[in-house]
Design a protein around this motif. Structure first.
Motif, PDB file in Angstrom:
ATOM      1  N   THR A  99       0.843  -1.263  -0.073  1.00  0.00           N
ATOM      2  CA  THR A  99      -0.051  -0.110   0.083  1.00  0.00           C
ATOM      3  C   THR A  99       1.039   1.242  -0.075  1.00  0.00           C
ATOM      4  O   THR A  99       1.880   1.297   0.739  1.00  0.00           O
ATOM      5  N   ASP A 100       0.563   2.253  -1.050  1.00  0.00           N
ATOM      6  CA  ASP A 100       1.427   3.200  -1.149  1.00  0.00           C
ATOM      7  C   ASP A 100       1.735   3.823   0.390  1.00  0.00           C
ATOM      8  O   ASP A 100       0.981   4.159   1.211  1.00  0.00           O
ATOM      9  N   ILE A 101       3.325   4.368   0.307  1.00  0.00           N
ATOM     10  CA  ILE A 101       3.484   5.113   1.529  1.00  0.00           C
ATOM     11  C   ILE A 101       3.737   6.537   0.800  1.00  0.00           C
ATOM     12  O   ILE A 101       4.559   7.033   0.297  1.00  0.00           O
ATOM     13  N   ALA A 102       2.707   7.465   1.479  1.00  0.00           N
ATOM     14  CA  ALA A 102       2.577   8.854   0.849  1.00  0.00           C
ATOM     15  C   ALA A 102       3.223   9.641   1.901  1.00  0.00           C
ATOM     16  O   ALA A 102       2.742  10.313   2.715  1.00  0.00           O
ATOM     17  N   GLY A 103       4.526  10.109   1.493  1.00  0.00           N
ATOM     18  CA  GLY A 103       5.259  10.965   2.271  1.00  0.00           C
ATOM     19  C   GLY A 103       5.198  10.743   3.933  1.00  0.00           C
ATOM     20  O   GLY A 103       5.766   9.709   4.049  1.00  0.00           O
ATOM     21  N   VAL A 106       1.221   6.635   6.667  1.00  0.00           N
ATOM     22  CA  VAL A 106       1.662   5.350   7.038  1.00  0.00           C
ATOM     23  C   VAL A 106       0.981   4.503   5.850  1.00  0.00           C
ATOM     24  O   VAL A 106      -0.010   4.533   5.134  1.00  0.00           O
ATOM     25  N   GLY A 107       1.998   3.661   5.089  1.00  0.00           N
ATOM     26  CA  GLY A 107       1.541   2.702   4.192  1.00  0.00           C
ATOM     27  C   GLY A 107       1.617   1.152   4.701  1.00  0.00           C
ATOM     28  O   GLY A 107       1.852   1.090   6.018  1.00  0.00           O
ATOM     29  N   ARG A 108       1.707   0.191   3.796  1.00  0.00           N
ATOM     30  CA  ARG A 108       2.048  -1.195   4.402  1.00  0.00           C
ATOM     31  C   ARG A 108       3.029  -1.995   3.571  1.00  0.00           C
ATOM     32  O   ARG A 108       3.391  -1.619   2.270  1.00  0.00           O
ATOM     33  N   VAL A 109       3.949  -2.826   4.081  1.00  0.00           N
ATOM     34  CA  VAL A 109       5.047  -3.630   3.393  1.00  0.00           C
ATOM     35  C   VAL A 109       4.816  -5.029   3.736  1.00  0.00           C
ATOM     36  O   VAL A 109       4.351  -5.434   5.052  1.00  0.00           O
ATOM     37  N   TRP A 116       3.077  -5.278   7.437  1.00  0.00           N
ATOM     38  CA  TRP A 116       3.293  -4.592   8.324  1.00  0.00           C
ATOM     39  C   TRP A 116       3.099  -3.100   8.185  1.00  0.00           C
ATOM     40  O   TRP A 116       3.097  -2.578   7.142  1.00  0.00           O
ATOM     41  N   ARG A 117       2.838  -2.309   9.130  1.00  0.00           N
ATOM     42  CA  ARG A 117       2.459  -0.704   8.801  1.00  0.00           C
ATOM     43  C   ARG A 117       4.275  -0.080   8.732  1.00  0.00           C
ATOM     44  O   ARG A 117       5.012  -0.901   9.124  1.00  0.00           O
ATOM     45  N   VAL A 137      12.799   0.387  13.360  1.00  0.00           N
ATOM     46  CA  VAL A 137      11.511   0.008  13.792  1.00  0.00           C
ATOM     47  C   VAL A 137      11.100   1.196  14.581  1.00  0.00           C
ATOM     48  O   VAL A 137      11.594   1.572  15.577  1.00  0.00           O
ATOM     49  N   ARG A 138       9.895   1.645  14.577  1.00  0.00           N
ATOM     50  CA  ARG A 138       9.224   2.858  15.511  1.00  0.00           C
ATOM     51  C   ARG A 138       7.806   2.383  15.820  1.00  0.00           C
ATOM     52  O   ARG A 138       6.996   2.012  15.097  1.00  0.00           O
ATOM     53  N   GLY A 139       7.783   1.750  17.108  1.00  0.00           N
ATOM     54  CA  GLY A 139       6.473   1.272  17.744  1.00  0.00           C
ATOM     55  C   GLY A 139       6.151  -0.121  17.161  1.00  0.00           C
ATOM     56  O   GLY A 139       6.908  -0.991  16.880  1.00  0.00           O
ATOM     57  N   ASN A 140       5.022  -0.037  16.267  1.00  0.00           N
ATOM     58  CA  ASN A 140       4.569  -1.250  15.604  1.00  0.00           C
ATOM     59  C   ASN A 140       4.693  -0.928  14.140  1.00  0.00           C
ATOM     60  O   ASN A 140       4.063  -1.522  13.049  1.00  0.00           O
ATOM     61  N   ALA A 141       5.529   0.085  13.820  1.00  0.00           N
ATOM     62  CA  ALA A 141       5.666   0.403  12.255  1.00  0.00           C
ATOM     63  C   ALA A 141       7.139   0.173  11.893  1.00  0.00           C
ATOM     64  O   ALA A 141       7.965   0.625  12.654  1.00  0.00           O
TER      65      ALA A 141
END
Length: 147
Positions: A99-103, A106-109, A116-117, A137-141
Motif C-alpha cells: 500500500t503506497d507510503i505517501a510521504g 503510513v503505508g503497508r509492506v 506491516w505498517r 522500527v518505530r513502535g509497531n511500524a
C-alpha cells in the motif's frame, strides 16, 4: 475504630499489595523492592514498632532490594546472536510495499509472510510494488527506504 498499629499495618499491607500486583503485571523487577520493603514494614508495625521507624526501614529495605535485584533485571546470560522479537527481527530485511507510503503517512509492506505498517525513512512517497529495506522500527511500524 482502628488503633494506630492496626491502621499502620493496613497501610503497609495496601502498599505492599498494590506494588506486588503492579510488579506481577509489569514484570520489570522495579516494584518488587517496594513490595519487600512494605512487607518488612508491615511485620515491624504488627509487632509494635513506631511508624517512623517502620518508614525508615521501608526506605532502607526498598533501596537495598532495588540495588540487589538490579543485577537480575540487567543480567543477560544469553549466548550466541541476539534474536529480535516483533518488528526488530526484520531490521535490514527486504520487502515489497503493498500500500503506497505517501510521504509522512503510513503505508503497508509485506516481508516474508507478514504485512506491516510502514513509514518512509526520507519522508518521500514510495509507490506500491517498490522493493524496500527496513532501516528502523518505530513502535509497531517499520521504517523503510527504497532499494
Amino acid at each position: 475504630m482502628l488503633d494506630a498499629i492496626d491502621f499502620g499495618l493496613l497501610i503497609w499491607l495496601i502498599i505492599g499489595s498494590m506494588a506486588g500486583v503492579a510488579e506481577m503485571l509489569t514484570g520489570t523487577l522495579f516494584l518488587l523492592p517496594f513490595t519487600i520493603g512494605a512487607i518488612v514494614a508491615a511485620v515491624l508495625t504488627a509487632v509494635g514498632v513506631d511508624m517512623v521507624w517502620a518508614m525508615v526501614v521501608f526506605a532502607v529495605i526498598s533501596v537495598a532490594s532495588l540495588i540487589l535485584l538490579r543485577r537480575f533485571a540487567t543480567h543477560d546470560d544469553a549466548t550466541g546472536p541476539r534474536v529480535h522479537a516483533g518488528g526488530g527481527r526484520y531490521l535490514d530485511a527486504i520487502g515489497v510495499v503493498t500500500t503506497d507510503i505517501a510521504g509522512e503517512s503510513v503505508g503497508r509492506v509485506r516481508i516474508e509472510t507478514e504485512s506491516w505498517r510502514a513509514l518512509s525513512h526520507s519522508g518521500q512517497p514510495i509507490a506500491a510494488g517498490t522493493k524496500v529495506r527496513v532501516v528502523e522500527v518505530r513502535g509497531n511500524a517499520l521504517v523503510v527506504e527504497p532499494l
